[in-house]
Write an enzyme that holds these catalytic residues in place. Structure first.
Site, PDB file in Angstrom:
ATOM      1  N   SER A 255      46.401  56.981  24.973  1.00  0.00           N
ATOM      2  CA  SER A 255      47.188  57.409  26.131  1.00  0.00           C
ATOM      3  C   SER A 255      46.240  57.783  27.259  1.00  0.00           C
ATOM      4  CB  SER A 255      48.061  58.602  25.751  1.00  0.00           C
ATOM      5  OG  SER A 255      47.250  59.752  25.642  1.00  0.00           O
ATOM      6  N   LYS A 256      46.849  58.125  28.367  1.00  0.00           N
ATOM      7  CA  LYS A 256      46.108  58.530  29.571  1.00  0.00           C
ATOM      8  C   LYS A 256      45.038  59.573  29.299  1.00  0.00           C
ATOM      9  CE  LYS A 256      49.659  58.166  33.026  1.00  0.00           C
ATOM     10  NZ  LYS A 256      50.781  58.846  33.559  1.00  0.00           N
ATOM     11  N   ARG A 257      45.275  60.389  28.274  1.00  0.00           N
ATOM     12  CA  ARG A 257      44.313  61.458  28.004  1.00  0.00           C
ATOM     13  C   ARG A 257      42.965  60.902  27.535  1.00  0.00           C
ATOM     14  NH1 ARG A 257      45.231  64.630  23.884  1.00  0.00           N
ATOM     15  NH2 ARG A 257      46.855  63.311  22.991  1.00  0.00           N
ATOM     16  N   HIS A 258      42.994  59.671  26.987  1.00  0.00           N
ATOM     17  CA  HIS A 258      41.756  59.118  26.427  1.00  0.00           C
ATOM     18  C   HIS A 258      41.039  58.173  27.381  1.00  0.00           C
ATOM     19  CE1 HIS A 258      44.684  59.793  23.099  1.00  0.00           C
ATOM     20  NE2 HIS A 258      43.698  60.576  22.731  1.00  0.00           N
ATOM     21  N   ALA A 259      41.821  57.412  28.139  1.00  0.00           N
ATOM     22  CA  ALA A 259      41.211  56.383  28.997  1.00  0.00           C
ATOM     23  C   ALA A 259      42.278  55.923  29.985  1.00  0.00           C
ATOM     24  CB  ALA A 259      40.761  55.194  28.146  1.00  0.00           C
TER      25      ALA A 259
END
Ligand code: GLU
Length: 487
Positions: A255-259
């Protein structure tokens, strides 16, 4: 309505950006279509009217265009099986629902939300833990009550078989078999006439002649009811390929939190579409130990047999490596064309056929991965250097003033203004002066580029040309002379 050859589709729901996990699914389908001279269909699944937006449809189209995953049939180009947006296909769904009702595979159900909630409460009260299946009184025609009123709202439900099992040979997962008594009498059409996902998907894949459905393995649960619908409609189901999720390096769902996960973010970060596709192709598929593929190689070599069933972990380092390889492999003209918009974002209007751009990017590309980095590494070729504080203080010291003045004289008098000749001239001069080349090169580099690192000094000089090189050496010398003394 099957046309004969391979027909595959990508069927995104336009509820946000186009996730790179979805792109991998689209890519495999696209590769399969291109390899087999088949058709790639783009279908917009926009029946979730609350979450679907026109803006997201545009993002999907723009993302696919940027990636170069062209479609043969779709919402904008049309085609023989359109329309290609589910919101425009109401009639097709109603027709198929009527056919299923007529053949006894579906029925109208008038149960209200309250009826269903009451049935669930009664089930729970018997001490069951989960597993509730709504048994509509309208399922059995022999005992079905009359509709509550002539205009009572109704849904169309599938009369799901309760015996036997449903199985398929998944191209990625192998054989999967599910007992039919785990299935519900699923709603096909809601009372407002909109199809539920499984029904819309089957009717569309069937009427669009789709031969292979590739999608995320979160849809495995939907496949048995879909296969039963094909059977009820008297049509063979397509082949299915369910692909594992793309996971973050820590094993969570990416998700956005990772990349960055939206395709257009990668465009803006300066990735090349072919590099992103190469990386995504390899994330879950292999061809021996080859890592770098051109688009044509992917088309030629892709196969389902080597698509793995275990989830791939998203690895930004590897993406960067693949991107750097693609950047380096680009011919000068193509590389220049790609970087021009990124230079424009820095306020530099440079033409793609500018000889300085062609020459400089051949050197700078060896030191960077993305087009953003490339543009940044090129900027001092097209504007006066921005002197970075640290290298300036370290190398443009009073002691380097005379060195730069001496270098200026050598450069001014150099007969041939080419890297090898410049290098030979500067070397001869520094030896004669008892200077180490390093003591000349670093102040010169900072004077010419404003930075501590750059392509080879003599390459930079040759690209800048004699006049500009002299101006910058002069500026550097003046800065050195005005610098506070070092101890
Ligand atoms: N619209 C569905 C999704 O985005 C498509 C699933 C399918 O490919 O059947 O998940």
């Amino acid at each position: 309505m099957v046309d004969g050859g391979v027909r595959v589709r990508f069927a995104p729901s336009p509820t946000g950006y186009l996730h790179i996990g979805g792109v991998r699914t689209a890519l495999y389908s696209w590769l399969w279509a291109r390899q087999n001279g088949g058709a790639f269909v783009l279908r917009i699944e926009d029946t979730d009217q609350e979450r679907s937006t026109e803006q997201s449809v545009n993002v999907v189209l723009e993302s696919m265009r940027w990636l170069g995953l062209g479609w043969d049939e779709g919402p904008d180009v049309g085609g023989p099986h359109g329309p290609y947006r589910q919101s425009e296909r109401g009639e097709v769904y109603r027709d198929h629902a009527e056919r299923l009702i007529a053949s006894g595979h579906a029925y109208r159900c008038y149960a209200t939300k309250e009826d269903i909630a009451a049935a669930r409460a009664a089930y729970d009260a018997q001490g069951h833990k989960g597993g509730f299946r709504f048994e509509s009184p309208w399922r059995d025609p022999a005992t079905a009550p009359a509709p509550p009123s002539a205009d009572a709202p109704s849904v169309v439900r599938f009369r799901a078989p309760v015996e036997g099992s449903t199985a398929w040979d998944d191209l990625v997962r192998g054989r999967i078999e599910v007992r039919n008594d785990t299935l519900q009498d699923a709603i096909l059409l809601r009372s407002d006439g909109l199809p539920l996902y499984n029904f819309g998907c089957v009717v569309d894949d069937l009427t669009m002649g789709v031969t292979l459905v590739a999608r995320g393995d979160d849809h495995i649960i939907n496949t048995p009811p879909q296969i039963l619908l094909y059977e009820a409609l008297g049509a063979p189901p397509p082949t299915f390929a369910h692909m594992p999720m793309v996971l973050a390096p820590n094993g969570e769902k990416l998700s956005k939190r990772h990349a960055a996960v939206g395709v257009l973010e990668y465009r803006d970060l300066g990735y090349l579409p072919d590099a992103l596709l190469n990386y995504l192709a390899r994330l879950g598929w292999s061809h021996g130990d080859q890592e770098i593929f051109t688009r044509d190689e992917l088309v030629a070599k892709f196969d389902w047999r080597h698509v793995g069933a275990t989830a791939g972990k998203y690895d930004l380092k590897k993406l960067e490596y693949v991107q750097a390889e693609h950047l380096r492999a680009l011919p000068p003209g193509a590389l220049a064309a790609h970087v021009v918009p990124f230079l424009a974002k820095l306020g530099l209007e440079v033409s793609a056929d500018d000889p300085r751009l062609l020459a400089a990017s051949a050197h700078v590309k060896l030191r960077c991965a993305t087009l953003v980095e490339l543009a940044d590494g090129l900027r001092y070729f097209f504007e006066p250097p921005r002197y970075e504080d640290k290298p300036r203080r370290k190398f443009l010291t009073p002691a380097s003033g005379p060195v730069l003045r001496g270098l200026g004289a050598v450069v001014r008098d150099a007969r041939v203004f080419e890297p090898e000749a410049l290098e030979a001239a500067v070397k001869a001069w520094s030896e004669a002066e008892g200077l180490k080349l390093r003591d000349v090169a670093q102040p010169a580099r900072v004077a010419l580029t404003g930075r501590a690192a750059s392509p080879g000094l003599f390459d930079v000089m040759a690209i800048l040309g004699r006049d500009e090189t002299l101006v910058r050496i002069e500026t550097g010398a003046a800065m050195a002379e005005a610098a506070p003394p070092t101890d």
